[in-house]
Scaffold this motif. Structure first.
Motif, PDB file in Angstrom:
ATOM      1  N   GLY A  24       0.817  -1.209   0.000  1.00  0.00           N
ATOM      2  CA  GLY A  24       0.000   0.000   0.000  1.00  0.00           C
ATOM      3  C   GLY A  24       0.851   1.259   0.000  1.00  0.00           C
ATOM      4  N   ALA A  25       1.916   1.251   0.789  1.00  0.00           N
ATOM      5  CA  ALA A  25       2.810   2.407   0.828  1.00  0.00           C
ATOM      6  C   ALA A  25       3.493   2.602  -0.516  1.00  0.00           C
ATOM      7  N   ALA A  26       3.847   1.508  -1.170  1.00  0.00           N
ATOM      8  CA  ALA A  26       4.493   1.610  -2.477  1.00  0.00           C
ATOM      9  C   ALA A  26       3.533   2.183  -3.512  1.00  0.00           C
ATOM     10  N   ARG A  27       2.269   1.804  -3.431  1.00  0.00           N
ATOM     11  CA  ARG A  27       1.278   2.334  -4.379  1.00  0.00           C
ATOM     12  C   ARG A  27       1.074   3.836  -4.162  1.00  0.00           C
ATOM     13  N   ILE A  28       1.020   4.251  -2.904  1.00  0.00           N
ATOM     14  CA  ILE A  28       0.858   5.672  -2.605  1.00  0.00           C
ATOM     15  C   ILE A  28       2.061   6.451  -3.114  1.00  0.00           C
ATOM     16  N   GLU A  29       3.238   5.916  -2.885  1.00  0.00           N
ATOM     17  CA  GLU A  29       4.447   6.588  -3.341  1.00  0.00           C
ATOM     18  C   GLU A  29       4.495   6.653  -4.869  1.00  0.00           C
ATOM     19  N   LEU A  30       4.064   5.589  -5.526  1.00  0.00           N
ATOM     20  CA  LEU A  30       4.036   5.575  -6.986  1.00  0.00           C
ATOM     21  C   LEU A  30       3.050   6.607  -7.527  1.00  0.00           C
ATOM     22  N   ALA A  31       1.899   6.724  -6.891  1.00  0.00           N
ATOM     23  CA  ALA A  31       0.920   7.727  -7.312  1.00  0.00           C
ATOM     24  C   ALA A  31       1.473   9.132  -7.104  1.00  0.00           C
ATOM     25  N   ASP A  32       2.178   9.342  -6.004  1.00  0.00           N
ATOM     26  CA  ASP A  32       2.782  10.644  -5.747  1.00  0.00           C
ATOM     27  C   ASP A  32       3.836  10.974  -6.797  1.00  0.00           C
TER      28      ASP A  32
END
Length: 79
Positions: A54-62
């Motif tokens: 989940g953290a990786a997805r948020i970072e990727l979206a950012d």
């Protein structure tokens, strides 16, 4: 027999070798310390680590949002 230039060059070479060996030893010690820290506290055993997906997805979206902003700036579009 020995010129002062040769003596200075030899001493500089010996000094450089000693400094390089000391720095290599310090680097190996630092790496060993970091390996020990990682072995002592593995991320999977921590209860607060949670899911990293989940953290990786948020970072990727950012990152995608930042890229869009940079592309807009580069093309001259005002946001």
């Amino acid at each position: 027999m020995f010129e002062p230039t040769l003596i200075i060059a030899g001493a500089a070479l010996v000094g450089l070798t000693i400094v390089a060996a000391a720095l290599l030893r310090a680097w190996q010690g630092w790496l060993a310390l970091k390996r020990e820290e990682l072995d002592r506290h593995p991320a999977a055993d921590r209860p607060d680590s949670g899911s990293t997906i989940g953290a990786a997805r948020i970072e990727l979206a950012d990152l995608k949002e930042r890229i869009k902003k940079l592309e807009a700036i580069a093309s001259g579009v005002d946001l």
